[in-house]
Motif scaffolding. Structure first.
Motif, PDB file in Angstrom:
ATOM      1  N   THR A  28       9.931 -12.479 -48.909  1.00 44.48           N
ATOM      2  CA  THR A  28       8.845 -12.395 -47.937  1.00 44.48           C
ATOM      3  C   THR A  28       7.954 -11.191 -48.195  1.00 44.48           C
ATOM      4  O   THR A  28       6.732 -11.298 -48.196  1.00 44.48           O
ATOM      5  N   GLN A  29       8.559 -10.040 -48.438  1.00 44.31           N
ATOM      6  CA  GLN A  29       7.761  -8.831 -48.614  1.00 44.31           C
ATOM      7  C   GLN A  29       8.442  -7.860 -49.578  1.00 44.31           C
ATOM      8  O   GLN A  29       9.659  -7.679 -49.535  1.00 44.31           O
ATOM      9  N   LEU A  30       7.655  -7.264 -50.443  1.00 40.28           N
ATOM     10  CA  LEU A  30       8.126  -6.231 -51.362  1.00 40.28           C
ATOM     11  C   LEU A  30       7.218  -5.022 -51.252  1.00 40.28           C
ATOM     12  O   LEU A  30       5.995  -5.145 -51.336  1.00 40.28           O
ATOM     13  N   THR A  31       7.810  -3.864 -51.035  1.00 38.99           N
ATOM     14  CA  THR A  31       7.064  -2.601 -50.998  1.00 38.99           C
ATOM     15  C   THR A  31       7.643  -1.671 -52.046  1.00 38.99           C
ATOM     16  O   THR A  31       8.847  -1.412 -52.041  1.00 38.99           O
ATOM     17  N   GLN A  32       6.793  -1.184 -52.929  1.00 37.20           N
ATOM     18  CA  GLN A  32       7.273  -0.311 -53.995  1.00 37.20           C
ATOM     19  C   GLN A  32       6.166   0.637 -54.431  1.00 37.20           C
ATOM     20  O   GLN A  32       4.981   0.304 -54.395  1.00 37.20           O
ATOM     21  N   GLY A  33       6.547   1.824 -54.830  1.00 36.38           N
ATOM     22  CA  GLY A  33       5.601   2.817 -55.318  1.00 36.38           C
ATOM     23  C   GLY A  33       6.303   3.768 -56.266  1.00 36.38           C
ATOM     24  O   GLY A  33       7.521   3.704 -56.451  1.00 36.38           O
ATOM     25  N   GLY A  34       5.527   4.665 -56.865  1.00 34.48           N
ATOM     26  CA  GLY A  34       6.107   5.649 -57.751  1.00 34.48           C
ATOM     27  C   GLY A  34       6.591   6.866 -56.993  1.00 34.48           C
ATOM     28  O   GLY A  34       6.541   6.926 -55.765  1.00 34.48           O
ATOM     29  N   THR A  35       7.089   7.840 -57.719  1.00 37.64           N
ATOM     30  CA  THR A  35       7.519   9.082 -57.092  1.00 37.64           C
ATOM     31  C   THR A  35       6.295   9.845 -56.587  1.00 37.64           C
ATOM     32  O   THR A  35       5.172   9.647 -57.047  1.00 37.64           O
ATOM     33  N   ASN A  36       6.533  10.723 -55.640  1.00 37.56           N
ATOM     34  CA  ASN A  36       5.454  11.509 -55.055  1.00 37.56           C
ATOM     35  C   ASN A  36       5.809  12.978 -55.170  1.00 37.56           C
ATOM     36  O   ASN A  36       6.838  13.416 -54.652  1.00 37.56           O
ATOM     37  N   HIS A  37       4.968  13.726 -55.849  1.00 35.81           N
ATOM     38  CA  HIS A  37       5.225  15.152 -56.050  1.00 35.81           C
ATOM     39  C   HIS A  37       4.078  15.965 -55.466  1.00 35.81           C
ATOM     40  O   HIS A  37       2.907  15.683 -55.727  1.00 35.81           O
ATOM     41  N   VAL A  38       4.419  16.957 -54.668  1.00 35.38           N
ATOM     42  CA  VAL A  38       3.434  17.852 -54.061  1.00 35.38           C
ATOM     43  C   VAL A  38       3.862  19.288 -54.321  1.00 35.38           C
ATOM     44  O   VAL A  38       5.027  19.651 -54.114  1.00 35.38           O
ATOM     45  N   SER A  39       2.928  20.097 -54.800  1.00 32.57           N
ATOM     46  CA  SER A  39       3.196  21.517 -55.021  1.00 32.57           C
ATOM     47  C   SER A  39       1.973  22.294 -54.552  1.00 32.57           C
ATOM     48  O   SER A  39       0.879  22.137 -55.105  1.00 32.57           O
ATOM     49  N   LEU A  40       2.135  23.102 -53.534  1.00 35.36           N
ATOM     50  CA  LEU A  40       1.007  23.867 -53.006  1.00 35.36           C
ATOM     51  C   LEU A  40       1.477  25.242 -52.557  1.00 35.36           C
ATOM     52  O   LEU A  40       2.661  25.463 -52.275  1.00 35.36           O
ATOM     53  N   GLY A  81       3.411  31.997 -49.547  1.00 32.31           N
ATOM     54  CA  GLY A  81       4.332  30.885 -49.351  1.00 32.31           C
ATOM     55  C   GLY A  81       4.046  29.752 -50.317  1.00 32.31           C
ATOM     56  O   GLY A  81       2.894  29.498 -50.690  1.00 32.31           O
ATOM     57  N   LYS A  82       5.104  29.059 -50.728  1.00 33.70           N
ATOM     58  CA  LYS A  82       4.964  27.936 -51.646  1.00 33.70           C
ATOM     59  C   LYS A  82       5.844  26.782 -51.188  1.00 33.70           C
ATOM     60  O   LYS A  82       6.984  26.992 -50.766  1.00 33.70           O
ATOM     61  N   HIS A  83       5.293  25.599 -51.250  1.00 32.64           N
ATOM     62  CA  HIS A  83       6.014  24.384 -50.842  1.00 32.64           C
ATOM     63  C   HIS A  83       5.999  23.395 -51.997  1.00 32.64           C
ATOM     64  O   HIS A  83       4.955  23.106 -52.577  1.00 32.64           O
ATOM     65  N   GLU A  84       7.184  22.881 -52.332  1.00 34.43           N
ATOM     66  CA  GLU A  84       7.313  21.870 -53.376  1.00 34.43           C
ATOM     67  C   GLU A  84       8.116  20.696 -52.826  1.00 34.43           C
ATOM     68  O   GLU A  84       9.148  20.890 -52.179  1.00 34.43           O
ATOM     69  N   ARG A  85       7.625  19.506 -53.105  1.00 39.16           N
ATOM     70  CA  ARG A  85       8.318  18.303 -52.634  1.00 39.16           C
ATOM     71  C   ARG A  85       8.305  17.257 -53.741  1.00 39.16           C
ATOM     72  O   ARG A  85       7.274  16.974 -54.333  1.00 39.16           O
ATOM     73  N   ASN A  86       9.467  16.701 -53.982  1.00 38.19           N
ATOM     74  CA  ASN A  86       9.591  15.616 -54.954  1.00 38.19           C
ATOM     75  C   ASN A  86      10.327  14.477 -54.259  1.00 38.19           C
ATOM     76  O   ASN A  86      11.550  14.537 -54.066  1.00 38.19           O
ATOM     77  N   THR A  87       9.589  13.472 -53.851  1.00 38.27           N
ATOM     78  CA  THR A  87      10.185  12.397 -53.068  1.00 38.27           C
ATOM     79  C   THR A  87      10.105  11.070 -53.803  1.00 38.27           C
ATOM     80  O   THR A  87       9.118  10.766 -54.473  1.00 38.27           O
ATOM     81  N   HIS A  88      11.167  10.306 -53.678  1.00 38.54           N
ATOM     82  CA  HIS A  88      11.233   8.969 -54.274  1.00 38.54           C
ATOM     83  C   HIS A  88      10.874   7.943 -53.212  1.00 38.54           C
ATOM     84  O   HIS A  88      11.684   7.099 -52.825  1.00 38.54           O
ATOM     85  N   PHE A  89       9.643   8.017 -52.729  1.00 42.08           N
ATOM     86  CA  PHE A  89       9.218   7.148 -51.633  1.00 42.08           C
ATOM     87  C   PHE A  89       9.092   5.704 -52.119  1.00 42.08           C
ATOM     88  O   PHE A  89       8.226   5.379 -52.909  1.00 42.08           O
TER      89      PHE A  89
END
Length: 255
Positions: free
Chosen positions: A162-174, A128-136
């Protein structure tokens, strides 16, 4: 229509995201009578699940003149929430995210009748293989609560964030392998007594991160203040693929 592009003049329409799901399953089986007392059964299965949380396209914070990193979100913005005012942008923090999961499975079973014994041997192997590319939150989520002027809209007009939350893309491949082998016997010892016994072997084969996106923590390294050579600015005790003694193939982490 999940692929709809909302009009640029009314961003209030983009409070939700779309969805596209395309599951696919294929199965194949063959049972072969080798002889009057021997039967072999072979099975193959393939499963695929593609899930896409579709984000709306309109404009970004940079298009509005806001000085923010728009590297990963050039055609959209994260959620903007104003207390006692309005909320706009996509409310999801994982806007425009894609998941792909697929697996292959092979099963083979052999049944033999020998005298008073009915013997079964076989096994299964699954990959089995799981790939995720999320723009969190890579588009940036902003909150304005009126803590400066006493009014959410007032702070919005004055540019008081008041508040800013930001991050890069998150990629997981397993991926992971699952293996199982077995042997059993149904022994008719007498007309009134049947003995069933067998053995099964299922070794644990850990998951492997194919994109080297993992980290290990060692308390002994923390006590000694040892830092990563791959990422020297990381806190002590953490080490990564490329560092000496990283678990690699020996552990649960990177292949």
């Amino acid at each position: 229509n999940p692929f709809n592009t909302f009009s640029r003049d009314n961003i209030l329409n983009v409070g939700t995201d779309g969805a596209s799901q395309t599951p696919t399953s294929i199965g194949f089986g063959h049972t072969y009578l080798i002889g009057p007392n021997t039967v072999q059964a072979f099975r193959f299965a393939y499963n695929l699940a593609n899930n896409w949380r579709i984000g709306s396209e309109y404009f970004s914070y940079c298009d509005l003149g806001i000085k923010i990193d728009c590297t990963y979100a050039k055609t959209r913005m994260g959620a903007l929430t104003i207390t006692s005012g309005f909320a706009t942008g996509n409310g999801s923090t994982a806007d425009d995210t894609k998941y792909k999961q697929h697996s292959y499975s092979i099963n083979d079973d052999l049944s033999l009748v020998r005298g008073t014994h009915q013997i079964s041997v076989g096994g299964t192997l699954t990959y089995g293989k799981h790939e995720r590319n999320t723009h969190f939150v890579d588009g940036g989520t902003m909150r304005i609560d009126g803590s400066v002027t006493g009014s959410g809209l007032g702070d919005f007009l004055m540019g008081n964030l008041t508040q800013l939350t930001q991050g890069g893309t998150n990629h997981v491949s397993l991926d992971q392998y699952l293996l199982g082998l077995y042997a059993s016997d149904s022994w008719k010892t007498t007309r009134k007594l049947t003995v069933n016994y067998g053995v099964r072997w299922e070794p644990y084969i850990p998951q492997s991160f194919l994109d080297r996106g993992t980290v290990n923590f060692d308390y002994a390294r923390f006590q000694q203040g040892i830092k990563s050579k791959t990422y020297p600015n990381a806190p002590s005790a953490f080490y990564y693929p490329g560092d000496p003694d990283f678990p690699g193939k020996k552990g649960l982490y990177d292949r």
